[in-house]
Design an enzyme around this catalytic site. Structure first.
Site, PDB file in Angstrom:
ATOM      1  N   ASP A  39       3.942  -3.467  -2.025  1.00 53.59           N
ATOM      2  CA  ASP A  39       4.582  -4.784  -2.181  1.00 53.59           C
ATOM      3  C   ASP A  39       5.009  -5.061  -3.625  1.00 53.59           C
ATOM      4  O   ASP A  39       4.935  -6.201  -4.090  1.00 53.59           O
ATOM      5  CB  ASP A  39       3.653  -5.918  -1.688  1.00 53.59           C
ATOM      6  N   LYS A  42       9.755  -2.398  -4.305  1.00 54.39           N
ATOM      7  CA  LYS A  42      10.464  -1.103  -4.262  1.00 54.39           C
ATOM      8  C   LYS A  42      11.776  -1.217  -3.485  1.00 54.39           C
ATOM      9  O   LYS A  42      12.763  -0.583  -3.833  1.00 54.39           O
ATOM     10  CB  LYS A  42       9.587  -0.025  -3.597  1.00 54.39           C
ATOM     11  N   GLY A  68       6.576  -1.935   4.518  1.00 53.02           N
ATOM     12  CA  GLY A  68       7.539  -3.002   4.771  1.00 53.02           C
ATOM     13  C   GLY A  68       8.468  -3.114   3.586  1.00 53.02           C
ATOM     14  O   GLY A  68       8.024  -3.364   2.472  1.00 53.02           O
ATOM     15  N   HIS A  69       9.741  -2.851   3.815  1.00 49.81           N
ATOM     16  CA  HIS A  69      10.714  -2.959   2.726  1.00 49.81           C
ATOM     17  C   HIS A  69      11.611  -4.154   2.966  1.00 49.81           C
ATOM     18  O   HIS A  69      12.258  -4.250   3.999  1.00 49.81           O
ATOM     19  CB  HIS A  69      11.570  -1.691   2.645  1.00 49.81           C
ATOM     20  N   GLN A 195       4.056   2.178   0.105  1.00 53.86           N
ATOM     21  CA  GLN A 195       2.755   1.776  -0.462  1.00 53.86           C
ATOM     22  C   GLN A 195       2.762   1.948  -1.988  1.00 53.86           C
ATOM     23  O   GLN A 195       3.825   1.826  -2.586  1.00 53.86           O
ATOM     24  CB  GLN A 195       1.606   2.551   0.201  1.00 53.86           C
TER      25      GLN A 195
HETATM   26  P1  IMP Z   1      -2.910   1.684   6.921  1.00 55.05           P
HETATM   27  O1  IMP Z   1      -1.942   2.397   6.079  1.00 55.05           O
HETATM   28  O2  IMP Z   1      -2.282   0.829   7.981  1.00 55.05           O
HETATM   29  O3  IMP Z   1      -3.987   2.587   7.479  1.00 55.05           O
HETATM   30  O4  IMP Z   1      -3.689   0.631   5.973  1.00 55.05           O
HETATM   31  C1  IMP Z   1      -4.590   1.054   4.946  1.00 55.05           C
HETATM   32  C2  IMP Z   1      -4.566   0.066   3.800  1.00 55.05           C
HETATM   33  O5  IMP Z   1      -3.297   0.130   3.144  1.00 55.05           O
HETATM   34  C3  IMP Z   1      -4.737  -1.401   4.232  1.00 55.05           C
HETATM   35  O6  IMP Z   1      -5.456  -2.067   3.203  1.00 55.05           O
HETATM   36  C4  IMP Z   1      -3.314  -1.915   4.298  1.00 55.05           C
HETATM   37  O7  IMP Z   1      -3.239  -3.306   4.108  1.00 55.05           O
HETATM   38  C5  IMP Z   1      -2.679  -1.158   3.143  1.00 55.05           C
HETATM   39  N1  IMP Z   1      -1.220  -0.950   3.310  1.00 55.05           N
HETATM   40  C6  IMP Z   1      -0.619  -0.003   4.073  1.00 55.05           C
HETATM   41  N2  IMP Z   1       0.717  -0.082   3.947  1.00 55.05           N
HETATM   42  C7  IMP Z   1       0.957  -1.080   3.069  1.00 55.05           C
HETATM   43  C8  IMP Z   1       2.166  -1.620   2.499  1.00 55.05           C
HETATM   44  O8  IMP Z   1       3.289  -1.182   2.774  1.00 55.05           O
HETATM   45  N3  IMP Z   1       2.008  -2.654   1.621  1.00 55.05           N
HETATM   46  C9  IMP Z   1       0.777  -3.127   1.275  1.00 55.05           C
HETATM   47  N4  IMP Z   1      -0.363  -2.655   1.763  1.00 55.05           N
HETATM   48  C10 IMP Z   1      -0.283  -1.634   2.669  1.00 55.05           C
END
Ligand code: IMP
Length: 361
Positions: A39, A42, A68-69, A195
């Site tokens: 977040d 990007k 999420g973009h 991420q």
């Molecule tokens: P997962 O990738 O869904 O397994 O989540 C693992 C951790 O990464 C959690 O704390 C999510 O909130 C965080 N996370 C995964 N993708 C994103 C993203 O695009 N933005 C922010 N946090 C993310």
């Protein structure tokens, strides 16, 4: 003499082909990565690059629809989770072999883009990418979502199966036939990170991480050698945010009145999950570490307008909270320490605009 002119002609044609990316070789690769917990804006950076950078391909190298973009084009906001942002600017957009793909999300995103009038024939998926199946999502909901606040998109179980060599690849599902990408990259390539550094499987606060490599070296899983990387764009925000559980971001942060205002002014709600993000003052030590780990050359710090709006300028450095009387003072402090400690940083940019970063290219 004729031989000499012939040689010049061949050289000229070669250069044109190379410039246009027609010749079967990669000219260079630029990478954009997140320097925090995701977040970091990007989407804004990558879409500006995809629009103005003359790239032949925009590629995602890791993760799935957990990302999420948010992209703002001419006052319209678009959100994608899986498909790279090149598709908004007429550039072939590839979901790489290191990604995990949920068929339903992919279908939904294609329909969304088609409906908006974008050319979805530009969207390609590596046959080697792994599938996220329904049982991965159910398992994630029961386990990682409850204990680690995952996005419940089946990411951890899908990668677990991949590395246990028990997964299923995109090539096994004929639905994807139309979108398969089994060619080589060529010309100018932009790699779009998902991420951020502190969610990286190796370098993050394990187990409060995602299941893939978020650092630029992960981009090489697209199938190019590290020497091809030309520029590394690192995205950060002027304050920190965390969506999902992490002991580094205790729940009590949400009760802090100033940080609460940042949540509201900065609209810090997850693009994928809609959850409120926990907010804290910028941890400059972590940012410097992330810049060094990634080899960031162009640093972009966004959302400075939110602190200006609040008229509060704070960060932590060497574990001490420091307050500044103006944004300029805070920026001077950041610039001084980043320039002193991060030798690859050539450009430091600050952005107060959700659409555009000045002097990015
Ligand atoms: P997962 O990738 O869904 O397994 O989540 C693992 C951790 O990464 C959690 O704390 C999510 O909130 C965080 N996370 C995964 N993708 C994103 C993203 O695009 N933005 C922010 N946090 C993310």
């Amino acid at each position: 003499m004729a031989g000499f002119f012939g040689w010049i002609l061949i050289h000229y044609i070669y250069n044109i082909y190379n410039e246009k990316g027609i010749k079967m070789d990669i000219k260079y690769v630029d990478v954009c990565c997140g320097l925090a917990w995701g977040d970091e804006g990007k989407g804004k950076i990558v879409s500006q690059l995809a629009r103005d950078g003359g790239y032949n391909f925009v590629c995602r190298w890791a993760g799935g629809d957990n990302a999420g973009h948010t992209i703002k084009i001419k006052n319209k906001v678009y959100a994608t989770h899986l498909i790279p942002s090149g598709v908004f600017f007429g550039v072939t957009s590839i979901i790489g072999p290191g990604c995990v793909v949920n068929k339903e999300s992919f279908q939904k995103e294609l329909t969304y883009l088609k409906h908006l009038g974008f050319d979805t024939s530009l969207v390609k998926v590596s046959p080697k990418a792994h599938l996220v199946l329904n049982h991965h999502i159910s398992e994630d909901l029961e386990k990682q979502h409850k204990t680690q606040g995952s996005t419940a998109r089946g990411i951890a179980p899908a990668y677990r199966d991949k590395y246990a060599r028990a997964g299923h690849r995109v090539e096994e599902d004929s639905f994807f036939d139309k979108y398969l990408w089994d060619e080589k990259l060529r010309g100018k390539v932009l790699c779009e990170g998902a991420q951020g550094v502190w969610l990286d499987i190796d370098h993050g606060n394990y187990p409060y991480v995602t299941s893939s490599s978020t650092l630029p070296y992960g981009a090489c899983s697209l199938g190019f050698p590290p020497q091809k990387i030309r520029k590394i764009f690192g995205a950060a925000k002027i304050y920190d945010t965390r969506s999902g559980s992490d002991p580094l971001f205790p729940e009590t942060l949400i009760e802090d009145p100033e940080l609460k205002q940042i949540i509201e002014k900065g609209r810090e709600f997850g693009t994928t999950t809609g959850r409120v993000r926990k907010v804290n003052w910028l941890n400059l030590d972590k940012l410097i570490e992330a810049i060094i780990l990634t080899g960031t050359g162009i640093l972009i710090i966004s959302k400075v307008d939110i602190l200006e709006d609040l008229d509060k300028f704070k960060l932590t450095y060497e574990s001490k909270l420091i307050e500044f009387s103006s944004l300029d003072d805070m920026i001077m402090f950041i610039n001084y320490h980043v320039r002193n400690q991060c030798k690859y940083v050539k450009k430091l940019l600050y952005s107060d605009n959700p659409e555009e970063v000045p002097s990015l290219l």
